[in-house]
Design an enzyme around this catalytic site. Structure first.
Site, mmCIF file in Angstrom:
data_model
loop_
_atom_site.group_PDB
_atom_site.id
_atom_site.type_symbol
_atom_site.label_atom_id
_atom_site.label_comp_id
_atom_site.label_asym_id
_atom_site.label_seq_id
_atom_site.Cartn_x
_atom_site.Cartn_y
_atom_site.Cartn_z
ATOM 1 N N GLY A 69 0.941 -1.142 -0.029
ATOM 2 C CA GLY A 69 -0.127 0.150 -0.122
ATOM 3 C C GLY A 69 0.880 1.387 -0.002
ATOM 4 N N GLY A 70 0.099 2.449 -0.058
ATOM 5 C CA GLY A 70 0.958 3.772 -0.188
ATOM 6 C C GLY A 70 2.163 3.906 1.076
ATOM 7 N N ILE A 115 -7.934 -0.285 6.974
ATOM 8 C CA ILE A 115 -8.905 0.128 6.077
ATOM 9 C C ILE A 115 -9.773 1.106 6.884
ATOM 10 C CG2 ILE A 115 -9.096 -2.084 5.075
ATOM 11 C CD1 ILE A 115 -11.702 -2.704 6.483
ATOM 12 N N PHE A 130 -14.642 12.842 12.564
ATOM 13 C CA PHE A 130 -16.463 12.863 12.209
ATOM 14 C C PHE A 130 -16.302 11.667 11.298
ATOM 15 C CE2 PHE A 130 -20.254 13.477 10.083
ATOM 16 C CZ PHE A 130 -20.935 14.168 11.155
ATOM 17 N N TYR A 184 -12.981 3.651 13.091
ATOM 18 C CA TYR A 184 -11.564 3.631 12.953
ATOM 19 C C TYR A 184 -10.836 4.375 14.100
ATOM 20 C CZ TYR A 184 -7.361 5.220 9.886
ATOM 21 O OH TYR A 184 -6.352 5.271 9.331
ATOM 22 N N PRO A 222 0.433 8.956 12.062
ATOM 23 C CA PRO A 222 0.516 9.838 11.105
ATOM 24 C C PRO A 222 -0.616 10.740 10.909
ATOM 25 C CG PRO A 222 0.955 7.563 10.285
ATOM 26 C CD PRO A 222 0.448 7.409 11.673
#
Ligand code: NDP
Length: 247
Positions: free
Chosen positions: A13-14, A91, A148, A153, A183
């Protein structure tokens, strides 16, 4: 410097890719995991090879405890004992709490938090026995300040840091450190796909440094935490958010 075996979940992934590259540049043997839904692993490995990186890659669903045990056993027998584990796979399934369904909650908790248990469990005893190890959990600024539409998560990412502190206490005397990094907005494909107007009027004004973070900056922080010089960091949560959230 000793060459260590480093496993990075979600390394294609990134942010994961940048972590893999920085760990390789620090001299480590790097293994990435990829999800069962990933159809570009061969292509990714070939692209990395053209850039001079030879990575090992193993498919594993990080939500599946038995699959993680199996993958760790295979990696240890084929590559070597795991000294560094970067729990990076994650995710989002955003929705306001009013609209959030149980499936969105479960998917995020399983992928972002259960995965940390699933991968750390089969790896940690070996680190303790060998007297050296590094576990780095990739959390988020949104686990520190809330966001929000991200009750799932934010809860999972905050939970990761609770895990970090408790495990850090248990293994501190055995030469194993456990840390969290949090991060802020990082310039990955997903973040860069945000419309320019939203970026300029909503996102960048929240960031005192006035720019997104770079994946390689996250990778460099992880590589530092894995170094001998970082041996006195444990149970820490290192914020890297351009000043968006100061504690
Ligand atoms: P990406 O979506 O690019 O990478 C996430 C990785 O997680 C993917 O490579 C994916 O693997 C892997 N993954 C997802 N589900 C599973 C699964 N069930 N089993 C195995 N692997 C899985 O996101 P980023 O690089 O942006 O994010 C990396 C981490 O950084 C995440 O934990 C994210 O929450 C965190 N983060 C990101 C920020 C950002 O601004 N981008 C900010 C703060 C934190 P595959 O590609 O093989 O499918």
């Amino acid at each position: 410097m000793a060459q260590r075996v480093a496993v990075v979940t979600g390394g294609m992934g990134g942010i994961g890719e940048a972590i893999c590259m920085k760990l390789a540049a620090a001299g480590h043997k790097v293994v990435t995991t990829y999800s069962p839904g990933n159809t570009r692993s061969g292509e990714w490995l070939a692209a990395m090879k053209t850039k001079g990186y030879t990575f090992h890659a193993y498919q594993v669903d990080v939500t599946d405890f038995d699959a993680c045990q199996q993958a760790v056993a295979t990696i240890q027998s084929e590559v070597g004992p795991i000294d560094i584990l970067v729990n990076n796979a994650g995710i989002t399934k955003d929705a306001s709490f009013k609209k959030m369904g149980k499936a969105d909650w479960d998917a995020v908790m399983r992928t972002n938090l259960d995965s940390v248990f699933n991968m750390s469990k089969p790896v940690c005893d070996g680190m303790v026995e060998r007297g050296w190890g590094r576990v780095i959990n990739v959390s988020s600024v949104n686990g520190q300040k809330g966001a929000f539409g991200q009750t799932n998560y934010s809860a999972a990412k905050a939970g990761m840091h609770g895990f970090t502190k408790a495990l850090a206490l248990e293994v501190a005397r055995k030469g194993v450190t456990v840390n969290t990094i949090s991060p802020g907005y990082i310039a990955t494909k997903m973040v860069l796909a945000v419309p320019k107007e939203v970026m300029d009027t909503k996102i960048l004004p929240q960031i005192p440094l006035g720019r997104l973070g770079k994946p390689e900056e996250v990778g460099a922080l992880v590589a530092f935490l894995c170094s001998e010089d970082a041996g006195y960091f444990t149970g820490a949560n290192l914020a890297m958010n351009g000043g968006q959230h100061m504690q």
